[in-house]
Design a protein around this motif. Structure first.
Motif, mmCIF file in Angstrom:
data_model
loop_
_atom_site.group_PDB
_atom_site.id
_atom_site.type_symbol
_atom_site.label_atom_id
_atom_site.label_comp_id
_atom_site.label_asym_id
_atom_site.label_seq_id
_atom_site.Cartn_x
_atom_site.Cartn_y
_atom_site.Cartn_z
ATOM 1 N N ILE A 232 0.638 -1.382 0.317
ATOM 2 C CA ILE A 232 -0.406 -0.017 -0.290
ATOM 3 C C ILE A 232 0.831 1.732 0.316
ATOM 4 O O ILE A 232 0.473 2.262 -1.240
ATOM 5 C CB ILE A 232 -0.718 -0.606 0.927
ATOM 6 N N LYS A 233 1.589 1.840 0.875
ATOM 7 C CA LYS A 233 2.551 2.142 1.024
ATOM 8 C C LYS A 233 3.458 3.045 -0.579
ATOM 9 O O LYS A 233 3.881 3.995 -0.486
ATOM 10 C CB LYS A 233 3.543 2.790 1.897
ATOM 11 N N ALA A 234 3.459 2.089 -1.100
ATOM 12 C CA ALA A 234 4.206 1.857 -2.565
ATOM 13 C C ALA A 234 3.057 2.381 -3.618
ATOM 14 O O ALA A 234 4.130 3.619 -4.550
ATOM 15 C CB ALA A 234 5.314 0.655 -2.963
ATOM 16 N N MET A 235 2.631 1.247 -3.480
ATOM 17 C CA MET A 235 1.574 2.207 -4.755
ATOM 18 C C MET A 235 0.573 3.077 -4.294
ATOM 19 O O MET A 235 0.159 3.653 -5.413
ATOM 20 C CB MET A 235 0.676 0.945 -5.139
ATOM 21 N N THR A 236 -0.304 2.821 -3.861
ATOM 22 C CA THR A 236 -1.073 4.052 -3.311
ATOM 23 C C THR A 236 -1.531 4.880 -1.851
ATOM 24 O O THR A 236 -1.606 6.494 -1.676
ATOM 25 C CB THR A 236 -3.107 3.526 -3.597
ATOM 26 N N ASP A 237 -0.445 4.221 -0.874
ATOM 27 C CA ASP A 237 -0.200 5.298 0.134
ATOM 28 C C ASP A 237 -1.376 6.114 0.798
ATOM 29 O O ASP A 237 -1.204 6.326 1.390
ATOM 30 C CB ASP A 237 0.641 6.692 -0.080
ATOM 31 N N GLY A 238 -2.402 4.822 1.103
ATOM 32 C CA GLY A 238 -3.879 5.098 1.395
ATOM 33 C C GLY A 238 -4.192 5.893 0.694
ATOM 34 O O GLY A 238 -5.918 5.181 1.219
ATOM 35 N N GLY A 239 -4.506 6.313 -0.374
ATOM 36 C CA GLY A 239 -5.514 6.101 -1.033
ATOM 37 C C GLY A 239 -5.930 5.912 -2.293
ATOM 38 O O GLY A 239 -6.195 4.231 -2.150
ATOM 39 N N PRO A 240 -6.387 6.246 -3.213
ATOM 40 C CA PRO A 240 -7.143 7.388 -3.361
ATOM 41 C C PRO A 240 -8.353 7.835 -2.284
ATOM 42 O O PRO A 240 -9.113 6.619 -2.298
ATOM 43 C CB PRO A 240 -8.103 7.252 -4.233
ATOM 44 N N MET A 241 -8.626 8.313 -1.588
ATOM 45 C CA MET A 241 -9.347 9.605 -0.889
ATOM 46 C C MET A 241 -9.505 8.035 0.545
ATOM 47 O O MET A 241 -10.442 8.082 1.134
ATOM 48 C CB MET A 241 -10.905 9.102 -1.465
ATOM 49 N N GLN A 242 -8.140 7.839 1.173
ATOM 50 C CA GLN A 242 -8.445 7.311 2.314
ATOM 51 C C GLN A 242 -9.206 5.447 1.566
ATOM 52 O O GLN A 242 -9.243 4.838 2.827
ATOM 53 C CB GLN A 242 -8.369 7.693 3.568
ATOM 54 N N SER A 243 -9.393 5.388 0.543
ATOM 55 C CA SER A 243 -9.716 3.563 0.298
ATOM 56 C C SER A 243 -8.670 2.916 0.642
ATOM 57 O O SER A 243 -9.698 2.042 0.537
ATOM 58 C CB SER A 243 -10.372 3.980 -0.599
ATOM 59 N N THR A 244 -7.546 3.001 0.663
ATOM 60 C CA THR A 244 -6.836 1.465 1.281
ATOM 61 C C THR A 244 -6.123 1.853 2.327
ATOM 62 O O THR A 244 -4.878 1.590 2.066
ATOM 63 C CB THR A 244 -6.291 1.348 -0.286
ATOM 64 N N GLU A 245 -6.611 2.898 3.420
ATOM 65 C CA GLU A 245 -5.556 2.952 4.211
ATOM 66 C C GLU A 245 -5.842 1.670 5.183
ATOM 67 O O GLU A 245 -7.084 1.832 6.296
ATOM 68 C CB GLU A 245 -6.129 4.307 4.599
ATOM 69 N N SER A 246 -5.282 0.803 5.723
ATOM 70 C CA SER A 246 -4.859 0.300 6.226
ATOM 71 C C SER A 246 -4.876 0.552 7.731
ATOM 72 O O SER A 246 -4.068 1.234 7.590
ATOM 73 C CB SER A 246 -3.436 -0.890 6.029
#
Length: 293
Positions: A232-246
């Motif tokens: 997640i950190k390498a690909m989206t950093d938790g985005g877009p719109m925090q949708s991948t924020e683990s």
């Protein structure tokens, strides 16, 4: 005399294990205790001053919608990762365990992703999603591929999941192949003589022998899903719109970007307890399972 020799032998063995024990305490027990202490403070992570606030951090976490959303993301991701990994790994292991041409080459190809670092894999696939997916959409006209999945709040999680499966299955396939090779061939031959079908042999012979390995695969997948961070950190950093924020990304953001170190440690403690409970439950469910049970 025998008791004295046994005591001396145990003392020597203890001296051999002492360095490992000291390292375990230094790098695990001590940080864990320090983290537990910091979770009851409002320490920012940089200031030498802090205040003890008791369970204030934990109360705030359970009322934090952002934490609940991150935890829900982890649960969804873990469920999909565990189910897909166990099915895909088992199917590929069964195929690669057959007597096929170039079997060693295929095994090497499937194991290759395991030697790459998680961040490297994430960066490679990041480029593929941003360049290849739109190119496929332009060539085919399919709406699903019109833009990068990493930019879609609905598809970003599945993009990360694909990358995790691509690398995560590699090691587990090797473990399952080792488990399959431990099954006595005589049992399959006896089952064939008795008229058992391929499904009967898989259900009554293969699966019971694979229970220890499947249990390890399950625990590994659950732990990997609940602690997912690198992809997640390498690909989206938790985005877009925090949708991948683990939860892992949220802990990192609170500690490193928002100066809430004590709060982030409390979050990590909650995650630690969740992982421990899941692991204990899994071990209890599989405890006592033997071949033929």
């Amino acid at each position: 005399m025998k008791r004295t020799k046994l005591l001396q032998r145990n003392q020597i063995l203890f001296l051999f294990t002492l360095p490992i024990l000291l390292m375990y305490c230094l790098f695990f027990i001590v940080p864990l205790l320090m983290g537990m202490k910091n979770s009851f403070t409002d320490w920012s992570g940089t200031s030498p001053d802090y205040n003890f606030i008791g369970i204030g951090n934990y109360i705030g976490i359970f009322g934090d919608e952002r934490f609940r959303n991150a935890l829900w993301f982890n649960f969804k991701y873990t469920f999909l990762l565990t189910a897909a990994t166990m099915v895909i790994s088992l199917v590929l292991a069964l195929i690669l365990n057959q007597k096929i041409k170039a079997r060693g080459l295929f095994r090497s190809i499937y194991f290759l992703p395991a030697v790459l670092s998680l961040v490297t894999v994430g960066l490679i696939w990041n480029e593929l999603f941003y360049r290849m997916i739109p190119a496929i959409g332009e060539a085919t006209g399919w709406g699903l591929f019109q833009s990068s999945w990493l930019g879609s709040p609905k598809l970003a999680m599945y993009a990360i999941l694909i990358v995790n499966l691509w690398q995560g299955c590699a090691t587990l396939i090797v473990l399952l192949i080792a488990g399959l090779q431990s099954v006595p061939e005589d049992l399959y031959e006896a089952a064939s003589i008795d008229g058992a079908t391929a499904w009967d042999k898989f259900r009554a012979i293969t699966i019971p022998y694979l229970i220890p390995v499947l249990n390890m695969v399950f625990v590994t997948c659950v732990k990997g899903g609940l602690t997912t961070f690198d992809y997640i950190k390498a690909m989206t950093d938790g985005g877009p719109m925090q949708s991948t924020e683990s939860v892992g990304i949220l802990i990192y953001n609170h500690a490193m970007q928002e100066g809430k170190f004590g709060y982030s440690v409390a979050e990590s403690m909650i995650l630690f307890v969740i992982i421990a409970l899941v692991s204990v439950a899994t071990m209890r469910m599989s405890n006592g399972k033997k071949v033929g049970d």
